[in-house]
Write a protein that holds these residues in place. Structure first.
Motif, PDB file in Angstrom:
ATOM      1  N   LEU A 101      42.916  43.792 -62.964  1.00 51.54           N
ATOM      2  CA  LEU A 101      43.332  45.157 -63.242  1.00 51.54           C
ATOM      3  C   LEU A 101      42.638  45.705 -64.491  1.00 51.54           C
ATOM      4  CD1 LEU A 101      47.136  44.932 -62.421  1.00 51.54           C
ATOM      5  CD2 LEU A 101      45.369  46.090 -61.092  1.00 51.54           C
ATOM      6  N   ALA A 102      42.502  44.857 -65.510  1.00 46.05           N
ATOM      7  CA  ALA A 102      41.810  45.296 -66.724  1.00 46.05           C
ATOM      8  C   ALA A 102      40.330  45.544 -66.445  1.00 46.05           C
ATOM      9  CB  ALA A 102      41.984  44.255 -67.828  1.00 46.05           C
ATOM     10  N   VAL A 103      39.700  44.666 -65.647  1.00 47.61           N
ATOM     11  CA  VAL A 103      38.292  44.863 -65.281  1.00 47.61           C
ATOM     12  C   VAL A 103      38.131  46.165 -64.513  1.00 47.61           C
ATOM     13  CG1 VAL A 103      36.377  43.980 -63.885  1.00 47.61           C
ATOM     14  CG2 VAL A 103      37.739  42.395 -65.276  1.00 47.61           C
ATOM     15  N   GLN A 104      39.024  46.392 -63.549  1.00 46.93           N
ATOM     16  CA  GLN A 104      38.934  47.607 -62.735  1.00 46.93           C
ATOM     17  C   GLN A 104      39.139  48.856 -63.590  1.00 46.93           C
ATOM     18  OE1 GLN A 104      38.349  47.315 -59.292  1.00 46.93           O
ATOM     19  NE2 GLN A 104      37.865  49.505 -59.407  1.00 46.93           N
ATOM     20  N   ALA A 105      40.076  48.785 -64.529  1.00 42.24           N
ATOM     21  CA  ALA A 105      40.305  49.920 -65.420  1.00 42.24           C
ATOM     22  C   ALA A 105      39.041  50.253 -66.189  1.00 42.24           C
ATOM     23  CB  ALA A 105      41.456  49.604 -66.370  1.00 42.24           C
ATOM     24  N   ARG A 106      38.348  49.228 -66.650  1.00 42.02           N
ATOM     25  CA  ARG A 106      37.105  49.439 -67.380  1.00 42.02           C
ATOM     26  C   ARG A 106      36.027  50.010 -66.462  1.00 42.02           C
ATOM     27  NH1 ARG A 106      33.965  51.136 -71.226  1.00 42.02           N
ATOM     28  NH2 ARG A 106      31.997  49.995 -71.405  1.00 42.02           N
ATOM     29  N   ARG A 107      35.920  49.509 -65.253  1.00 39.36           N
ATOM     30  CA  ARG A 107      34.834  49.892 -64.345  1.00 39.36           C
ATOM     31  C   ARG A 107      34.990  51.307 -63.803  1.00 39.36           C
ATOM     32  NH1 ARG A 107      31.754  45.853 -61.749  1.00 39.36           N
ATOM     33  NH2 ARG A 107      31.833  47.034 -59.798  1.00 39.36           N
ATOM     34  N   GLU A 108      36.203  51.690 -63.489  1.00 41.30           N
ATOM     35  CA  GLU A 108      36.384  52.955 -62.790  1.00 41.30           C
ATOM     36  C   GLU A 108      37.181  53.998 -63.564  1.00 41.30           C
ATOM     37  OE1 GLU A 108      37.783  52.600 -58.836  1.00 41.30           O
ATOM     38  OE2 GLU A 108      36.251  51.172 -58.242  1.00 41.30           O
ATOM     39  N   GLY A 109      37.603  53.651 -64.785  1.00 41.45           N
ATOM     40  CA  GLY A 109      38.366  54.634 -65.555  1.00 41.45           C
ATOM     41  C   GLY A 109      39.744  54.863 -64.991  1.00 41.45           C
ATOM     42  N   ALA A 110      40.336  53.857 -64.339  1.00 45.07           N
ATOM     43  CA  ALA A 110      41.672  54.026 -63.764  1.00 45.07           C
ATOM     44  C   ALA A 110      42.704  54.325 -64.832  1.00 45.07           C
ATOM     45  CB  ALA A 110      42.068  52.763 -62.997  1.00 45.07           C
TER      46      ALA A 110
END
Length: 262
Positions: A101-110
């Motif tokens: 979730l942290a990686v995805q937040a960084r990658r896509e600006g979630a």
């Protein structure tokens, strides 16, 4: 040139001034240790920088941008990363899922749009590979399937660092990162901090009581006492100061032989 700066940063609790007009600049590619006795204001200073506390006066600037009116979440998005901020993000999900979730937040600006589970789980393979690589770095690969809430304290500290690494902030803030860890666990965290330090584009702030760790890692030491900045300089210079040794690091100066004989 500073990446992070505090100007006259102050906070009062009633009549007590916990941090008193601290002005400091932190350059990219440096690790600054913030030391002082218990109650000196170190963690409060961290709380003011990261937005956990609102300052009574003064300002916090990141890359020249004034963050003073922003909450902690917005400061994280701006690039201020403090290890503890995400430890309870999803305590009942697995270790791997938390890091994903942290990686995805960084990658896509979630984290700017609000957490959208469809976007979070998109690009599954790339996100999972990055999460697994981070877990390998922090020696948590074997615990990837365990829930975050079930981890022992030492592993929780490792997960804090993993989540912080996943967000790739410009400023890493570590408040006693090895506190409560077994002697065999601490080197993993210290090795990670050493690796982060080799990236000369980032700034690291470290609150740490263990002076052997400070001597080894720090490029600079800032000493707080009663909320005030009382020393700031290269480690050898600050540690050698009689004022610091006696009043702030708990090392009493030995009396000269003539005094001892008197």
């Amino acid at each position: 040139m500073s990446l992070l700066e505090t100007r006259n940063l102050t906070v009062r609790f009633g009549g007590h001034v916990a941090v008193d007009g601290v002005s400091c600049r932190f350059a990219p590619g440096t690790l600054t240790a913030i030391v002082g006795p218990n109650g000196a204001g170190k963690t409060t200073y961290f709380n003011l920088i990261s937005g956990q506390l609102r300052a009574t006066a003064g300002a916090v600037l990141l890359g020249g941008r004034d963050l003073s009116g922003l909450p902690a979440s917005a400061r994280t998005r701006a690039g201020l990363g403090r290890a503890f901020q995400l430890t309870n993000l999803f305590p009942h999900l697995s270790v791997r899922e938390n890091v994903r979730l942290a990686v995805q937040a960084r990658r896509e600006g979630a984290h700017r749009r609000g957490l959208n589970l469809w976007s979070v789980w998109s690009d599954h393979r790339a996100v999972t590979d990055r999460a697994d690589a981070i877990l390998e770095d922090v020696s948590l690969a074997a615990r990837a399937g365990a829930t975050a809430a079930s981890l022992p304290h030492g592993d929780q500290r490792k997960l804090e660092v993993a989540l912080l690494m996943a967000l790739e902030p410009r400023v890493f803030m570590f408040d006693e990162p090895t506190a409560g860890m077994h002697a065999a666990e601490a080197p993993v965290i210290l090795d990670l901090i050493r690796a982060l330090k080799r990236d000369r584009t980032r700034t690291i702030l470290l609150v740490e009581h263990k002076m052997d760790v400070v001597r080894e890692l720090a490029d600079r030491i800032v000493v707080l006492h009663n909320g005030r900045l009382v020393a700031d300089g290269e480690p050898a210079e600050v540690i050698a100061s009689p004022l610091v040794q006696e009043a702030y690091l708990g090392t009493a100066r030995k009396a000269p032989a003539a005094e001892a004989a008197a």
